[in-house]
Design a protein around this motif. Structure first.
Motif, short mmCIF file in Angstrom:
data_model
loop_
_atom_site.label_atom_id
_atom_site.label_comp_id
_atom_site.label_asym_id
_atom_site.label_seq_id
_atom_site.Cartn_x
_atom_site.Cartn_y
_atom_site.Cartn_z
N TRP A 74 0.85 -1.19 0.00
CA TRP A 74 0.00 0.00 0.00
C TRP A 74 0.89 1.25 0.00
CZ3 TRP A 74 0.05 3.50 4.12
CH2 TRP A 74 0.73 3.08 5.28
N ASN A 77 -3.39 2.88 -4.81
CA ASN A 77 -3.59 3.79 -5.95
C ASN A 77 -4.38 3.13 -7.07
OD1 ASN A 77 -2.08 5.80 -4.66
ND2 ASN A 77 -0.17 4.97 -5.46
N ASP A 78 -5.26 2.21 -6.69
CA ASP A 78 -6.15 1.53 -7.65
C ASP A 78 -5.42 0.69 -8.69
OD1 ASP A 78 -8.43 2.63 -6.43
OD2 ASP A 78 -8.26 4.45 -7.64
N THR A 111 8.41 3.05 -7.01
CA THR A 111 7.57 3.88 -6.16
C THR A 111 7.68 3.38 -4.72
OG1 THR A 111 5.99 4.27 -7.95
CG2 THR A 111 5.22 4.69 -5.71
#
Length: 274
Positions: A74, A77-78, A111
């Motif tokens: 997590w 962000n879909d 990310t």
């Protein structure tokens, strides 16, 4: 084809011009927006993101006794799978141990993400690291530590040695009339901002002992559990789906004896006497 490429380049120039002043196009993070950045963006749109190398990602050695291992990340962000995340699809051998491997697509890379290992939505989980995945693999062992809580360590091939021994505090004794085969004690506190040390399902009993002919579960707690005067205690069947709330806003400042009836009601006292 040339017209398509030219149109794509013109579109990129427009995006570049619109966002350059806000540094949104500083892809390589050098503090400047240059033609190198727009070239990198263009190549990304033309060819898609680079696929992670075969040995990249997080690999988990399961020493917690789980039948199945899943990896959740997590914020989602879909674009990342919902809980419990991705389930292990195979194994690899490393450092003389067997690690579960996961098919992580490129959305997991580049990310910063928070990772949680769990027993495939079976009620047990442990927070892992917050990191940005790259080409280098991360090997992790999930295990039950010296105080009976789920924990993890990052492996590098060296002997990790014994866990540092925490400072132990008071003991919570539990006599249970429940028909559970396994037990765990979870403690949370508002002032602690959530878990008091161990995440769900909490810590396992260190042992059982017989007092006055009765069997008691022995939960050996560290001094951290006495640092908060608003602790909330939940006994559960080690994440198996059954649980009962015990003490609320409790100040744990001495050994305590809790009797849990078959219906989940409880009494607490400073001695094991009925």
């Amino acid at each position: 084809m040339k017209k398509i490429l030219l149109s794509s380049m013109m579109l990129m120039v427009a995006i570049f011009a619109a966002n350059a002043q806000q540094n949104k196009c500083d892809v390589n993070g050098d503090g400047h927006v240059t033609s190198a950045d727009i070239t990198e963006i263009y190549n990304y749109l033309l060819n898609g993101p680079e696929e992670p190398t075969e040995n990249a990602g997080i690999f988990i050695c399961n020493e917690a006794g789980w039948e199945s291992v899943a990896l959740y990340a997590w914020p989602q962000n879909d674009i990342l799978p919902d809980w419990p995340g991705v389930v292990a699809t195979g194994t690899v051998e490393k450092y003389g141990k067997t690690y579960s491997k996961f098919d992580l697509n490129n959305n997991y890379f580049g990310t910063e993400l928070n990772f949680i290992a769990n027993n495939n939505d079976g009620g047990q989980q442990v927070d892992l690291m917050t990191t940005t995945l790259g080409d280098e693999p991360i090997y992790v062992t999930v295990y039950i530590n010296s105080v009976g809580a789920l924990s993890y360590r990052i492996d590098d091939g060296t002997d990790p040695g014994d866990d540092p021994q925490p400072e132990m505090g008071y003991t919570m004794y539990v006599h249970s009339d429940l028909d559970w085969e396994e037990y765990a004690m979870y403690v949370w506190s508002n002032s602690a901002g959530g878990n008091v040390e161990a995440g769900w399902p909490g810590i396992r009993p260190a042992e059982t002992t017989t007092i006055n002919g009765e069997e008691w579960l022995v939960f050996k707690m560290t001094t951290t559990y006495s640092n908060y005067n608003d602790t909330n205690w939940i006994i559960n069947n080690n994440g198996g789906g059954s649980q009962f709330d015990l003490m609320s806003n409790y100040d744990f400042q001495a050994d305590a004896y809790v009797r849990v009836a078959a219906d989940g009601t409880y009494t607490i006292s400073a001695s094991p006497a009925n």
